[in-house]
Structures are given as structure tokens and as C-alpha cells.
Design a protein around this motif. Structure first.
Motif, PDB file in Angstrom:
ATOM      1  N   GLU A 183      12.325  53.470 -48.903  1.00 62.93           N
ATOM      2  CA  GLU A 183      12.852  52.751 -50.078  1.00 62.93           C
ATOM      3  C   GLU A 183      14.321  52.380 -49.877  1.00 62.93           C
ATOM      4  OE1 GLU A 183      10.399  54.842 -53.594  1.00 62.93           O
ATOM      5  OE2 GLU A 183      12.576  54.842 -53.836  1.00 62.93           O
ATOM      6  N   ALA A 232      14.755  49.536 -47.488  1.00 63.13           N
ATOM      7  CA  ALA A 232      14.358  48.284 -48.150  1.00 63.13           C
ATOM      8  C   ALA A 232      15.458  47.819 -49.105  1.00 63.13           C
ATOM      9  CB  ALA A 232      13.045  48.492 -48.895  1.00 63.13           C
ATOM     10  N   ASN A 233      16.025  48.772 -49.855  1.00 65.28           N
ATOM     11  CA  ASN A 233      17.100  48.434 -50.798  1.00 65.28           C
ATOM     12  C   ASN A 233      18.324  47.891 -50.077  1.00 65.28           C
ATOM     13  OD1 ASN A 233      16.113  48.968 -53.345  1.00 65.28           O
ATOM     14  ND2 ASN A 233      16.484  51.166 -53.160  1.00 65.28           N
ATOM     15  N   SER A 275      18.514  46.497 -47.144  1.00 64.99           N
ATOM     16  CA  SER A 275      18.238  45.177 -46.571  1.00 64.99           C
ATOM     17  C   SER A 275      18.321  44.113 -47.650  1.00 64.99           C
ATOM     18  CB  SER A 275      16.848  45.135 -45.939  1.00 64.99           C
ATOM     19  OG  SER A 275      16.639  46.287 -45.186  1.00 64.99           O
ATOM     20  N   HIS A 276      17.748  44.425 -48.793  1.00 63.84           N
ATOM     21  CA  HIS A 276      17.766  43.453 -49.883  1.00 63.84           C
ATOM     22  C   HIS A 276      19.191  43.175 -50.363  1.00 63.84           C
ATOM     23  CE1 HIS A 276      16.367  41.197 -53.284  1.00 63.84           C
ATOM     24  NE2 HIS A 276      17.167  41.925 -54.047  1.00 63.84           N
ATOM     25  N   GLU A 277      19.974  44.260 -50.507  1.00 70.40           N
ATOM     26  CA  GLU A 277      21.351  44.104 -50.982  1.00 70.40           C
ATOM     27  C   GLU A 277      22.197  43.308 -49.989  1.00 70.40           C
ATOM     28  OE1 GLU A 277      22.588  44.986 -53.911  1.00 70.40           O
ATOM     29  OE2 GLU A 277      20.709  45.853 -54.589  1.00 70.40           O
ATOM     30  N   LYS A 328      20.922  41.055 -47.896  1.00 68.54           N
ATOM     31  CA  LYS A 328      20.370  39.709 -47.755  1.00 68.54           C
ATOM     32  C   LYS A 328      20.893  38.745 -48.822  1.00 68.54           C
ATOM     33  CE  LYS A 328      15.953  37.446 -47.273  1.00 68.54           C
ATOM     34  NZ  LYS A 328      15.850  36.781 -46.041  1.00 68.54           N
ATOM     35  N   THR A 329      21.019  39.216 -50.046  1.00 66.44           N
ATOM     36  CA  THR A 329      21.418  38.305 -51.133  1.00 66.44           C
ATOM     37  C   THR A 329      22.774  37.636 -50.859  1.00 66.44           C
ATOM     38  OG1 THR A 329      20.255  39.899 -52.502  1.00 66.44           O
ATOM     39  CG2 THR A 329      21.342  38.115 -53.651  1.00 66.44           C
ATOM     40  N   THR A 333      22.534  35.223 -47.745  1.00 68.86           N
ATOM     41  CA  THR A 333      21.851  33.949 -48.011  1.00 68.86           C
ATOM     42  C   THR A 333      22.806  32.982 -48.677  1.00 68.86           C
ATOM     43  OG1 THR A 333      19.852  35.230 -48.366  1.00 68.86           O
ATOM     44  CG2 THR A 333      19.795  32.957 -49.110  1.00 68.86           C
ATOM     45  N   LYS A 390      20.952  44.984 -63.104  1.00 70.64           N
ATOM     46  CA  LYS A 390      21.341  44.625 -61.727  1.00 70.64           C
ATOM     47  C   LYS A 390      22.275  43.428 -61.692  1.00 70.64           C
ATOM     48  CE  LYS A 390      18.422  46.525 -58.401  1.00 70.64           C
ATOM     49  NZ  LYS A 390      17.125  46.829 -58.078  1.00 70.64           N
ATOM     50  N   ARG A 436      26.154  43.394 -60.284  1.00 68.17           N
ATOM     51  CA  ARG A 436      26.564  42.552 -59.143  1.00 68.17           C
ATOM     52  C   ARG A 436      27.689  41.629 -59.544  1.00 68.17           C
ATOM     53  NH1 ARG A 436      20.847  41.353 -57.597  1.00 68.17           N
ATOM     54  NH2 ARG A 436      20.315  43.070 -56.206  1.00 68.17           N
TER      55      ARG A 436
END
Ligand code: ADP
Length: 273
Positions: free
Chosen positions: A48, A51-52, A54-56, A58-59, A62, A223, A227
Motif C-alpha cells: 500500500e 502504491a501511495n 508512486s501515486h503522490e 506521479k501527480t 504529470t 486530500k 495538497r
């Protein structure tokens, strides 16, 4: 026939071996069960977490990539928009930087590589030096800061830099989650063998259903809001780690319609000598 009865979400690894007699005839089986529930849980948390992270990452990446491409394909010639895009790139880069710094802090705390440098310290002085760091932000938002530290308070036994980080993270949240013109209070008091430090604000508060998970890595009530305010979702996880490494404790209470109170407890210096 084997019936497995156990609590839900429990995991076992099972090893089965045949039992033979002297003539190598099959007699029975021996089964060995290992309870691997905890291992599975850690495994799940690790997956988890990756995954978190990587997501944080990636945003913002991008967004940075998108605006660099827009600039490359012509926006550079439009100075007004170009400046706006650069500002966004700058902000997103700052987010990445904060995230990587928080991740490094967490991993050094978890690996326990970084020895703590415990000394007797005056909590009032530590609070004042941290307040100096975010004074500008506090003033800009028109908050009032109310500090109460009794003069004859025993010293705390802490790693000064780490505790500054704890107070900074708690104050930073109080400042962020309180609408301009709020009241933020820091209060220290002796409590048995501990020094108790309360950080409270009169901001948006925290609904009770979020309280049990608030100190988890990446847990945030809102969230998008976190951010937008430049948060990583790791501040309170870092706070908890540092306080536990001090044999202290931290909790949070928040009544409906009121800002939260974060009481933390640090061992007093005398107790440890
Ligand atoms: P963040 O980077 O989002 O501030 P933290 O780990 O410091 O991450 O805090 C986790 C979440 O807890 C925040 O996103 C917010 O929802 C909530 N929170 C923390 N402190 C406060 C506060 N003083 N008032 C309201 N909500 C808070």
C-alpha cells in the motif's frame, strides 16, 4: 479431513508430511501450521505504501511534464501565460521536494540508523525557536498565538532537532487548517513524570471518524485541500514516530464544531537520570 476454524483475516502457512511405518506404509499425516497473519499484514502495508508513494510522485510529475510540453510547443512566446506556467511548475517541484524530504525523514526514523541525541532541554525555549520559524506565515494569516509555559517547568529529555520538527509540524497544521484570524494556543505543563504540550487551534476541526487513522502515513481528511496547502500527508506520521522514539505519547481530541487539541507527552529529564 481437516477443518480450519480460525478468526477472519487470519493467515496460516501449512506444511503437511506423511508418516510412514517401518515397511513404508502410509500411517497418518503431520501438519504444522504457522500463523503468518502479522507477516501478511506488514506485506500489505508495504505494498500500500509503495502504491501511495508512486501515486503522490506521479501527480506533480504529470503536471510538470504537461506544462513543460506546453511551453515547448509555443507558450514560451506568450510571456504572461509562460510566467503562470513556470509558477505552476515551481509549485509542483516544491511539492516533490517536500515529499522526498518527508520520505527521507520517515525512513531514517524507521531504520533507527539515526541515533537520537537526548539531552535535558527547556521546552519553552524550543517552542519559541520554532515559532520564530513560522512567524511570518502566522502573521500573514492574521492568527493570534497564545503561548503558556510555566517558568519553573522541569526540563524535557529530548533530541532537540527532532522535537523542533514535531512542534513545527503540529503548528504548521494548526496554521494551515485554521481560517485567517484564528487563535492558536501552545501550552506546556508538568504531568507526573512527563511534560505535556498541547497544541490547539480554533479552525475547521476533525470529525471523529477520522481520528483513529489520523497518524497513518498519507491519511488525510481532505486530500485535495491538503495538497493545495502544500501538505504531504506525512507530517503526523513523522510526529508520531519521533514521539514514540522518545518513549512519549501523542493523541488528538476534536469536538464537533471546535478545532482539535493535540496533547503530546515527553519524559521529563529528572525521571530519566
Ligand atoms: P498534511 O500534510 O496533509 O498536513 P498531516 O499528516 O500533517 O498531513 O495531517 C494529516 C491530516 O490530518 C491533514 O490532511 C488534515 O486532514 C488533518 N489535520 C491535521 N492537523 C489538523 C488540524 N490542526 N486541524 C484540522 N485538521 C488537521
Amino acid at each position: 479431513d481437516v477443518d480450519l476454524i480460525g478468526p477472519q483475516d487470519a493467515y496460516f502457512s501449512m506444511q503437511v508430511s506423511p508418516v510412514l511405518d517401518d515397511e513404508k506404509n502410509f500411517r497418518s499425516v503431520v501438519a504444522i501450521f504457522h500463523d503468518i497473519t502479522e507477516l501478511k499484514k506488514f506485506d500489505r502495508l508495504r505494498i500500500e505504501f509503495v502504491a501511495n508513494v508512486s501515486h503522490e510522485l506521479k501527480t506533480p510529475l504529470t503536471s510538470i511534464k504537461g506544462f513543460v510540453e506546453t511551453l515547448q510547443s509555443g507558450a514560451l512566446k506568450d510571456p504572461e501565460n509562460a510566467k503562470r506556467f513556470l509558477d505552476i511548475i515551481n509549485k509542483q517541484t516544491g511539492r516533490l521536494e517536500n515529499l522526498v524530504n518527508d520520505l527521507l525523514t520517515l525512513s531514517s526514523l524507521e531504520s533507527r540508523e539515526l541515533a537520537m541525541d537526548f539531552r535535558g532541554e527547556d521546552i519553552g525555549k524550543i517552542v519559541q525557536s520554532v515559532l520564530g520559524l513560522n512567524k511570518k506565515q502566522i502573521e500573514r494569516l492574521g492568527h493570534t498565538i497564545d503561548v503558556t509555559v510555566p517558568l519553573n517547568l522541569p526540563h524535557v529529555r529530548v533530541d532537540r532537532q527532532r522535537i523542533e520538527q514535531v512542534i513545527l509540524n503540529l503548528l504548521d497544521n494548526a496554521v494551515k487548517f485554521t481560517p485567517p484570524g484564528g487563535v492558536i494556543a501552545v501550552k506546556a505543563a508538568a504531568d507526573g513524570d512527563f511534560i505535556r504540550l498541547d497544541v490547539r487551534d480554533n479552525g475547521i476541526g476533525i470529525a471523529s471518524e477520522h481520528i483513529p487513522r489520523l497518524f497513518e502515513r498519507f491519511y488525510r481528511v481532505d486530500k485535495a485541500r491538503s495538497r493545495e496547502l502544500g501538505g504531504t500527508g506525512l507530517g503526523l506520521a513523522i510526529v508520531k514516530h519521533i514521539i514514540l522514539a522518545h518513549n512519549g505519547k501523542i493523541s488528538v481530541t476534536s469536538k464537533f464544531g471546535e478545532g482539535p487539541i493535540f496533547p503530546s507527552f515527553f519524559p521529563s529529564h529528572q525521571q530519566q537520570r
